[in-house]
Design a protein around this motif. Structure first.
Motif, PDB file in Angstrom:
ATOM      1  N   GLY A 478     -28.734 109.299 -41.733  1.00 48.58           N
ATOM      2  CA  GLY A 478     -27.312 109.496 -41.951  1.00 48.58           C
ATOM      3  C   GLY A 478     -26.939 109.934 -43.351  1.00 48.58           C
ATOM      4  N   PRO A 480     -23.456 109.591 -44.630  1.00 50.36           N
ATOM      5  CA  PRO A 480     -22.142 109.123 -44.158  1.00 50.36           C
ATOM      6  C   PRO A 480     -20.943 109.800 -44.795  1.00 50.36           C
ATOM      7  CG  PRO A 480     -23.212 107.462 -45.545  1.00 50.36           C
ATOM      8  CD  PRO A 480     -24.235 108.513 -45.260  1.00 50.36           C
ATOM      9  N   THR A 481     -21.072 110.326 -46.031  1.00 50.91           N
ATOM     10  CA  THR A 481     -19.907 110.914 -46.692  1.00 50.91           C
ATOM     11  C   THR A 481     -20.023 112.428 -46.852  1.00 50.91           C
ATOM     12  OG1 THR A 481     -20.892 110.445 -48.858  1.00 50.91           O
ATOM     13  CG2 THR A 481     -19.386 108.806 -47.960  1.00 50.91           C
ATOM     14  N   GLY A 503     -25.475 109.567 -37.894  1.00 50.42           N
ATOM     15  CA  GLY A 503     -24.915 108.800 -39.004  1.00 50.42           C
ATOM     16  C   GLY A 503     -24.065 109.597 -39.969  1.00 50.42           C
ATOM     17  N   TRP A 504     -23.622 110.783 -39.564  1.00 52.21           N
ATOM     18  CA  TRP A 504     -22.831 111.640 -40.461  1.00 52.21           C
ATOM     19  C   TRP A 504     -21.346 111.336 -40.233  1.00 52.21           C
ATOM     20  CZ3 TRP A 504     -25.300 116.694 -42.293  1.00 52.21           C
ATOM     21  CH2 TRP A 504     -26.691 116.561 -42.330  1.00 52.21           C
ATOM     22  N   THR A 505     -20.922 110.219 -40.776  1.00 50.49           N
ATOM     23  CA  THR A 505     -19.627 109.630 -40.420  1.00 50.49           C
ATOM     24  C   THR A 505     -18.441 110.511 -40.772  1.00 50.49           C
ATOM     25  OG1 THR A 505     -20.654 107.495 -40.884  1.00 50.49           O
ATOM     26  CG2 THR A 505     -18.265 107.526 -40.592  1.00 50.49           C
ATOM     27  N   THR A 506     -18.416 111.078 -41.982  1.00 44.78           N
ATOM     28  CA  THR A 506     -17.257 111.842 -42.419  1.00 44.78           C
ATOM     29  C   THR A 506     -17.013 113.056 -41.540  1.00 44.78           C
ATOM     30  OG1 THR A 506     -17.465 111.118 -44.703  1.00 44.78           O
ATOM     31  CG2 THR A 506     -16.294 113.177 -44.340  1.00 44.78           C
ATOM     32  N   SER A 508     -17.735 113.184 -38.486  1.00 39.89           N
ATOM     33  CA  SER A 508     -17.497 112.711 -37.123  1.00 39.89           C
ATOM     34  C   SER A 508     -16.102 112.164 -36.924  1.00 39.89           C
ATOM     35  CB  SER A 508     -18.502 111.612 -36.761  1.00 39.89           C
ATOM     36  OG  SER A 508     -19.828 112.076 -36.891  1.00 39.89           O
ATOM     37  N   SER A 509     -15.423 111.793 -38.017  1.00 37.91           N
ATOM     38  CA  SER A 509     -14.115 111.168 -37.885  1.00 37.91           C
ATOM     39  C   SER A 509     -13.113 112.156 -37.336  1.00 37.91           C
ATOM     40  CB  SER A 509     -13.643 110.629 -39.236  1.00 37.91           C
ATOM     41  OG  SER A 509     -13.564 111.672 -40.181  1.00 37.91           O
ATOM     42  N   SER A 571     -26.850 115.246 -30.678  1.00 40.91           N
ATOM     43  CA  SER A 571     -25.864 114.510 -31.471  1.00 40.91           C
ATOM     44  C   SER A 571     -24.955 115.419 -32.276  1.00 40.91           C
ATOM     45  CB  SER A 571     -26.566 113.530 -32.418  1.00 40.91           C
ATOM     46  OG  SER A 571     -27.503 114.212 -33.242  1.00 40.91           O
ATOM     47  N   LEU A 574     -21.211 114.987 -32.018  1.00 37.27           N
ATOM     48  CA  LEU A 574     -20.478 113.902 -32.668  1.00 37.27           C
ATOM     49  C   LEU A 574     -19.654 114.393 -33.858  1.00 37.27           C
ATOM     50  CD1 LEU A 574     -23.290 111.177 -32.735  1.00 37.27           C
ATOM     51  CD2 LEU A 574     -21.382 111.354 -31.122  1.00 37.27           C
TER      52      LEU A 574
END
Length: 721
Positions: A478, A480-481, A503-506, A508-509, A571, A574
């Motif tokens: 990931g 994340p940011t 895990g690539w959160t930013t 994905s939001s 993925s 996502l």
């Protein structure tokens, strides 16, 4: 702060509460930045505390409208609600708080104009409405408030001309209307207020001649910021500002100036901004400015070397000489320097080793020059620098571990000749947000350890000699940011597992509102930013430069020009906010994941030059923002989806896929050919039948015409005498 608020205890002992020692009544409520949330309701118990003199609820989340019941606090003298996410109109009942001396409603989301009832606040001395989203013309009701000492209307949506009688604000010391759309001339009455100390008019649309020649000899003006307007009428002579005997800060950015080489300022000046003033010579009057700590002479036409005396000015902390034509070697920097911006000049030679002795250096920007040699190896306490930009020079050698400051936020050494490995000391830079090492000769494996950096937003490794896999079993995958991930044009190999992007959160939001399309546009950063990040994105098959201090709108992944194999990770779907996806020129196999259609913000998609097979998923045509796509040079087959977004593409976007058929390709699909053949046969039969019908019709007409013709001749002959 409210942790001490417990039942069965005297509220006067609570943090943030002050009571009158005689009456025991609550007179002050100080809860600034106390993590409060929820709107102020009209029947809130707050409005029953009618003895309150001071209320400060600033920097809390009070999202909602300011209720009319605010007028219940009749004895209020100070009201501070800045940064509370308030919206709607400012209630007119606010004008009933006749004892109010200090009002702060800044940094909110109000709409409309300031209510006329504000003219009743004749005891008001400070008014803070900066960044409050207010609109309309200048609020003339303020001219009735002769007690005003500070007015801040900066960065709203005001427009129109300023009133000519501003001198009625006879006690005014601070006046800020920067960042609006005020126009016309700057009224001379402003300069006639003897008490005025700070005047901020920058970033508006003021035009016409700038005339302050009639300024009062009693003027106390210390700060005059009028840059970034539309002043015309030729060149302004800098000498007109010599009337300002108390001047400490001056911003004339964007005004074409005439500066005499013999000019001498009558008083020391601390801050001077002369960016984009069409200056061609280094200002010699700076030589005696021993108090100056801030200087911006960027974006002019100054040539030659920097005078030696300049480096000896003892107080310099911020220096911006970028975008000029300075040349020669940069031999030294002032010992006091904290921010030095010297990009876009013609400096040559080596980066001075003396920078290693600067204990307070925080920003160093030397991009787009002709520096050569190696990056200095700094051993002495090089732990202060947060911005280091050296891109587009001719620097060579390895990037030394010793040069990495643990406080780095932004590092750009792209477009040089650096070799060796990426400094692993970067793992200690826990504040790093921007890393760009593109177009060098760095020979290394993928820096897995960068994933431990909690705030990394932009990672650009393109055009180097990186190699090997970008996935290691058992390691975190990931980022994340991360917002921009560009590892194109390297020699990365291997297969990306299906869950690679999990895990690539930013990216994905899901955000509430969409941004405008960026296809085909390059964005420049704010002119107020002390430095600019630089990123090249491949959009619509073209490389466009993005320049700015932040790229929060951009969500991009570019892994093109490598040697990746296997399928495209499932993925990928996502990454709901992904705008640009470029996986071209690899060896990806398998089918295009149908889940790509979930990327509703996608605007540019390039999967060309791979070994992809199967059909183009029909639902990709539902991506309404997808303006450009390229599937060429694969092994795709079957009909091209008949969707508007796809049919509008150039034929080259689907070429060299022998099994593809259908528009916009000229090759028809099998069923279409049979249907077309049947249709053609039916058309031929219809045409043949129509031709026969036309022949019979002509014969029938002719048969009817001939007897009639002879009959007519016979009748004509009989009637002839």
């Amino acid at each position: 702060m409210t942790e001490t608020w417990r039942n069965n205890t005297d509220c006067c002992s609570w943090d943030g509460i002050s009571c009158d020692p005689k009456t025991g009544k609550v007179v002050e409520l100080y809860l600034m930045n106390s993590f409060l949330s929820g709107p102020l309701r009209y029947d809130s118990s707050l409005f029953r505390l009618q003895h309150l003199h001071n209320v400060n609820l600033g920097s809390n989340n009070l999202s909602g409208m300011l209720p009319d019941s605010i007028e219940n606090l009749k004895h209020l003298r100070v009201l501070s609600l800045g940064g509370c996410n308030l919206f709607g109109k400012i209630p007119s009942s606010l004008g009933n708080l006749s004892h109010l001396t200090n009002l702060d409603l800044s940094a909110n989301d109000f709409t409309g104009e300031l209510p006329g009832s504000m003219g009743n606040l004749n005891k008001l001395t400070e008014l803070h409405l900066g960044s409050a989203k207010l609109s309309g013309n200048f609020p003339r009701v303020l001219l009735n408030l002769s007690s005003l000492v500070r007015i801040d209307l900066g960065y709203n949506q005001f427009k129109g001309m300023l009133p000519s009688n501003l001198s009625s604000l006879s006690k005014l010391e601070y006046f800020d209307i920067s960042g609006n759309s005020f126009s016309g001339t700057v009224p001379s009455s402003l300069f006639m207020i003897p008490s005025l100390i700070s005047l901020y008019l920058r970033v508006n649309e003021f035009s016409g001649p700038l005339d302050i020649g009639n300024i009062s000899s009693q003027s106390n003006l210390q700060n005059l910021y009028i840059g970034e307007n539309n002043f015309r009428k030729g060149i302004v002579d800098f000498s007109i500002f010599l009337h300002l005997k108390s001047l400490e800060g001056l911003d004339l950015s964007g005004i074409h100036l005439n500066i005499s080489s013999t000019l001498h300022l009558p008083s020391p000046i601390d801050m001077l901004m002369l960016s984009s003033c069409n200056i061609s010579e280094f200002p010699m009057f700076l030589q005696n400015q021993t108090n100056m700590f801030y200087l911006d002479i960027s974006a002019n036409q100054i040539q030659g070397q920097i005078p030696e005396w300049f480096w000896r000015l003892p107080a310099l902390k911020f220096v911006n000489i970028a975008q000029n034509f300075f040349s020669g070697e940069l031999t030294m920097l002032p010992d006091s320097i904290e921010h030095f911006l010297g990009s876009d000049n013609q400096f040559s030679g080596e980066i001075p080793r003396s920078i290693c002795e600067l204990d307070n250096l925080a920003i160093l920007v030397l991009s787009n020059n002709n520096f050569s040699g190696s990056i200095p190896r700094c051993f002495k306490n090089f732990n202060t620098i947060s911005i280091l930009h050296l891109r587009n020079n001719s620097l060579s050698g390895v990037f030394p571990e010793e040069f990495i400051s643990v406080k780095l936020i932004s590092l750009d050494v792209g477009m040089n000749w650096l070799s060796g490995q990426l400094p692993k000391s970067l793992i200690n830079c826990t504040s790093l947000e921007f890393l760009n090492v593109e177009d060098n000769r760095i020979n290394d494996t993928f820096p897995f350890w960068l994933r431990s950096l909690p705030g990394l937003q932009i990672l650009v490794l393109r055009f180097n000699e990186f190699h090997g896999p970008i996935y290691s079993p058992g390691s975190s995958m990931g980022f994340p940011t991360l917002r921009i991930f560009d590892i194109s044009e390297n020699s990365f190999t291997g297969v990306l597992p299906s869950e690679y992007f999990a895990g690539w959160t930013t990216m994905s939001s899901v955000r509430v509102a969409r941004f405008d399309s960026i296809i085909g546009f390059a964005v420049a950063g704010s002119s107020q930013a002390p430095y600019h990040n630089y990123v090249v994105l491949t959009i619509k098959g073209l490389k466009l430069a993005l320049v700015g201090s932040g790229f929060k709108i951009y969500k991009s992944i570019d892994v093109s020009g490598n040697k990746f194999e296997g399928g495209i990770p499932e993925s990928i779907d996502l990454l709901k906010e992904l705008i640009i996806l470029n996986m071209s020129n690899n060896a990806f196999t398998g089918h295009i994941p149908p889940s790509l259609s979930n990327l509703s913000d996608l605007q540019s998609l390039d999967l060309s030059q791979n070994i992809l097979s199967g059909e183009i998923p029909p639902d990709i045509g539902k991506l309404t923002f997808l303006a450009w796509m390229n599937f060429s040079y694969n092994r795709l087959e079957g009909p091209i989806p008949q969707a508007t977004q796809i049919q509008s593409q150039n034929i080259s976007s689907f070429s060299e896929n022998p099994g593809l058929c259908g528009a916009p390709l000229l090759k028809k699909c099998g069923g279409e050919e049979e249907e077309e053949e049947g249709t053609k046969q039916e058309q031929d039969e219809d045409e043949e039948k129509e031709e026969k019908d036309q022949v019979f019709s002509w014969i029938a007409a002719a048969v009817g015409y001939v007897p009639g013709f002879f009959c007519g001749l016979t009748i004509a002959y009989i009637l002839t005498p």
